[in-house]
Motif scaffolding. Structure first.
Motif, PDB file in Angstrom:
ATOM      1  N   SER A 110      46.378  51.293  32.281  1.00 30.82           N
ATOM      2  CA  SER A 110      45.159  50.516  32.518  1.00 30.82           C
ATOM      3  C   SER A 110      44.902  50.430  34.014  1.00 30.82           C
ATOM      4  O   SER A 110      45.758  50.777  34.842  1.00 30.82           O
ATOM      5  N   GLY A 111      43.733  49.911  34.334  1.00 25.69           N
ATOM      6  CA  GLY A 111      43.363  49.743  35.731  1.00 25.69           C
ATOM      7  C   GLY A 111      44.237  48.722  36.436  1.00 25.69           C
ATOM      8  O   GLY A 111      44.707  48.946  37.558  1.00 25.69           O
ATOM      9  N   ALA A 112      44.461  47.593  35.770  1.00 23.31           N
ATOM     10  CA  ALA A 112      45.273  46.545  36.383  1.00 23.31           C
ATOM     11  C   ALA A 112      46.657  47.081  36.720  1.00 23.31           C
ATOM     12  O   ALA A 112      47.207  46.809  37.786  1.00 23.31           O
ATOM     13  N   VAL A 115      46.589  49.193  39.777  1.00 28.27           N
ATOM     14  CA  VAL A 115      46.502  48.361  40.982  1.00 28.27           C
ATOM     15  C   VAL A 115      47.868  47.742  41.293  1.00 28.27           C
ATOM     16  O   VAL A 115      48.292  47.706  42.453  1.00 28.27           O
ATOM     17  N   PHE A 143      36.956  42.998  42.112  1.00 29.46           N
ATOM     18  CA  PHE A 143      37.660  42.864  40.834  1.00 29.46           C
ATOM     19  C   PHE A 143      38.743  43.927  40.772  1.00 29.46           C
ATOM     20  O   PHE A 143      38.471  45.111  40.942  1.00 29.46           O
ATOM     21  N   HIS A 144      39.977  43.485  40.519  1.00 27.03           N
ATOM     22  CA  HIS A 144      41.078  44.447  40.475  1.00 27.03           C
ATOM     23  C   HIS A 144      41.900  44.363  39.192  1.00 27.03           C
ATOM     24  O   HIS A 144      42.878  45.101  39.058  1.00 27.03           O
ATOM     25  N   GLY A 145      41.532  43.472  38.272  1.00 27.47           N
ATOM     26  CA  GLY A 145      42.254  43.409  37.008  1.00 27.47           C
ATOM     27  C   GLY A 145      42.834  42.032  36.742  1.00 27.47           C
ATOM     28  O   GLY A 145      42.745  41.135  37.577  1.00 27.47           O
ATOM     29  N   GLU A 195      37.526  48.218  46.693  1.00 35.01           N
ATOM     30  CA  GLU A 195      36.753  49.153  45.886  1.00 35.01           C
ATOM     31  C   GLU A 195      35.757  49.857  46.812  1.00 35.01           C
ATOM     32  O   GLU A 195      35.177  49.202  47.688  1.00 35.01           O
ATOM     33  N   GLU A 200      32.512  45.167  39.187  1.00 31.57           N
ATOM     34  CA  GLU A 200      32.264  43.903  38.481  1.00 31.57           C
ATOM     35  C   GLU A 200      31.564  42.899  39.391  1.00 31.57           C
ATOM     36  O   GLU A 200      30.937  41.961  38.910  1.00 31.57           O
ATOM     37  N   VAL A 230      39.125  52.524  40.106  1.00 28.73           N
ATOM     38  CA  VAL A 230      39.189  52.403  38.645  1.00 28.73           C
ATOM     39  C   VAL A 230      37.808  52.586  37.999  1.00 28.73           C
ATOM     40  O   VAL A 230      37.676  53.245  36.973  1.00 28.73           O
ATOM     41  N   GLN A 231      36.789  51.995  38.634  1.00 28.78           N
ATOM     42  CA  GLN A 231      35.445  52.122  38.070  1.00 28.78           C
ATOM     43  C   GLN A 231      34.618  53.212  38.756  1.00 28.78           C
ATOM     44  O   GLN A 231      33.814  53.893  38.122  1.00 28.78           O
TER      45      GLN A 231
END
Ligand SMILES: *Cc1c(COP(=O)(O)O)cnc(C)c1O
Length: 409
Positions: A110-112, A115, A143-145, A195, A200, A230-231
Motif C-alpha cells: 500500500s501507499g502508507a 511511505v 496526505f501520506h497514509g 508530494e 488528497e 503514490v498518487q
C-alpha cells in the motif's frame, strides 16, 4: 438510465452497513463490473468513471492484457513470500529501475507502507552514519497514509486527531513555501517528505521551481528528499513520474495506487548507496513482491511508459484543462479555481461540494469530492475524448444547478 436505489444495490448496502466498519461513507452504489472508463452497478446501471478507484485504475476496467497477466500468474503461483525469489517481482523491479532515477526497489502492499519504508530508510541512514538526525519535515495539507508514521507526516489535523501521541520529530510547513522550509531545517533534519502535487489536499500544483528548490535545500543540508508519488506516479500527470516535470530526482520515492492497475501493491524506489542501509533483516513485508500483484504491475508499467501512451494522456490533459477553464469562467459564481496536471484535476468551489457526487451518480457519472470544497477528476488514463467530454458535461450541469439554488432560496 442510472437511478439510485435499485433493489440489488439496496440489498447489498443494507448488509454492508451492518457488517463493515463505518469508517467510510460510500456512495449508494455497488459496483460489479466495468469496461475501460465505465463501470456498472449491481442493478445494471452504467457510469462514466471519473474516480478511477482514487487514481488507481490507470488502465481502466477489464483491460485485456492486464487481466490475462493476472490470470496467468494466478494459475502458476499466487504467493511465495520473501524466503525465496519470484519472477514477476524481479521483472517489475528491473522495469522500475530502468525507467526511474532509482537502482533498488522494496515492494510492499500500500501507499502508507511505502511511505513508512521511506521514513525508516531516512532514520536508518543517519543512524548508520552516527549522526543524531531523525526529524522529518513534511507539508501542510499533505496526505501520506493512515499508519502512524505516515499519519504523523500527513499535514491535515482531521486525520490525526484522536490518535496521539504520534511520531516525535515531525514538523509541517506550508506547501510551496521555500522560505518556511529553509527556516524549519535543523541539524537534526533527516529528510523532507513531499508530494510533487498535493493529491488528497485538493490536487494542488506547487509554484514552478518548488521541487527544484527542495532538492537544493536538502542537498545543502545533507538530508534526504523523499518524494511521495503514490498518487502522482505511474502516468497520472502525463509523464511516468511526477518529478519528471521539474527536472529533479529524489533520494527515494513511494509508489502504490496506479502501480498495480487495481491490485494492491506498493513500492519504495531508492538509490544504490541509500538502499544499502536497509540490508538483510532490517525491513520486510510478508506479501511484499506478491507475484500476482507484480505481474499486474509489469503490464501497467509496460503500457503506461510507452511514449505514445503518455503523449495521448498529455493531449487529453490539454483538452481537459481547457474545458475546465471554460467551466470556471461560465460558473465563476461558484468555481474558485481549476487546476491539475495530466488526467488529474481539482475543481475548487466556494460552496460545499460534498452533495455533488451523489447527484452526479444520478446523471451517470462517478465523481468524488475531497475536503468538501474540491471535486477531483482522476479517470482511468485510457479514457477516450468522447467519454471525457460526456463526464465534463455532467459536471457542467451540476455546477449550473448549484448557481441557481441560492438565488431561489
Ligand atoms: C493514497 C495516498 C497514500 C496512502 O496510500 P494507501 O494505499 O491508502 O495506504 C499515501 N500518499 C499519497 C500521496 C496518497 O495519495
Amino acid at each position: 438510465m442510472p437511478a439510485e436505489g435499485g433493489a440489488q444495490n439496496e440489498a447489498w448496502i443494507a448488509r454492508g452497513t451492518k457488517a463493515l466498519l463505518g469508517n467510510y461513507k460510500p456512495l449508494p452504489v455497488v459496483l460489479v463490473g466495468g469496461e475501460g472508463a465505465r463501470v456498472k452497478d449491481a442493478d445494471g446501471n452504467s457510469y462514466i468513471d471519473f474516480v478511477g478507484g482514487i487514481a488507481v485504475s490507470a488502465l481502466g476496467h477489464n483491460h485485456p492484457a492486464l487481466v490475462r497477466a493476472i490470470m496467468e500468474q494466478a494459475g502458476k503461483i499466487l504467493h511465495t513470500a520473501n524466503v525465496v525469489w519470484n519472477e514477476p517481482a524481479i521483472a517489475l523491479a528491473e522495469k522500475l529501475v530502468a525507467r526511474s532515477f532509482g537502482d533498488r526497489v522494496f515492494f510492499c502492499n500500500s501507499g502508507a507502507e511505502a511511505v513508512e519504508a521511506m521514513i525508516k530508510l531516512a532514520r536508518k541512514v543517519f543512524h548508520d552514519r552516527g549522526e543524531g538526525r531523525f526529524e522529518i519535515i513534511s507539508f501542510e495539507k499533505s496526505f501520506h497514509g493512515r499508519t502512524l508514521g505516515a499519519l504523523t507526516c500527513t499535514g491535515q489535523e482531521k486525520y490525526r486527531v484522536g490518535f496521539e501521541p504520534l511520531l516525535p520529530g515531525v514538523r509541517n510547513v506550508p506547501y510551496g513555501d521555500i522560505g518556511a522550509l529553509e527556516q524549519a531545517m535543523t541539524e537534526r533534519t533527516a529528510a523532507v517528505l513531499l508530494e510533487p502535487i498535493l493529491g488528497e489536499g485538493g490536487v494542488v500544483v506547487p509554484p514552478s521551481g518548488f521541487l527544484k528548490a527542495v532538492r537544493d535545500i536538502t542537498q545543502k543540508h545533507g538530508c534526504l528528499m523523499l518524494l511521495d508519488e503514490v498518487q502522482s506516479g505511474v502516468g497520472r500527470t502525463g509523464t511516468l513520474w511526477g518529478y519528471e516535470h521539474e527536472g529533479v530526482a529524489p533520494d527515494a520515492m513511494s509508489l502504490a495506487k496506479g502501480l498495480g492497475g487495481g491490485l494492491p501493491i506498493g513500492a519504495m524506489v531508492t538509490t544504490e548507496a541509500l538502499g544499502q542501509h536497509l540490508g538483510f533483516g532490517t525491513h520486510g513485508s510478508t506479501f511484499g513482491g506478491n507475484p500476482v500483484a507484480c505481474a499486474a504491475g509489469g503490464v501497467v508499467i509496460d503500457v503506461v511508459s510507452d511514449p505514445t501512451f503518455l503523449a495521448r494522456v498529455r493531449q487529453l490533459s490539454e483538452h481537459l484543462m481547457t474545458r475546465l477553464a471554460q467551466l470556471a469562467k461560465q460558473h465563476r459564481k461558484v468555481v474558485v479555481d481549476v487546476r491539475g496536471r495530466g488526467l488529474w484535476a481539482g475543481i475548487e468551489l466556494n460552496v460545499d461540494c460534498s452533495p455533488l457526487p451523489r447527484r452526479a451518480l444520478q446523471s451517470g457519472l462517478l465523481l468524488n469530492a475531497i475536503g468538501g470544497r474540491v471535486l477531483r477528476v482522476a479517470p482511468p488514463l485510457v479514457i477516450d475524448k468522447g467519454t471525457l467530454d460526456a463526464g465534463i458535461a455532467v459536471i457542467d450541469q451540476l455546477l449550473s444547478e448549484l448557481v441557481s439554488e441560492p438565488t431561489r432560496a
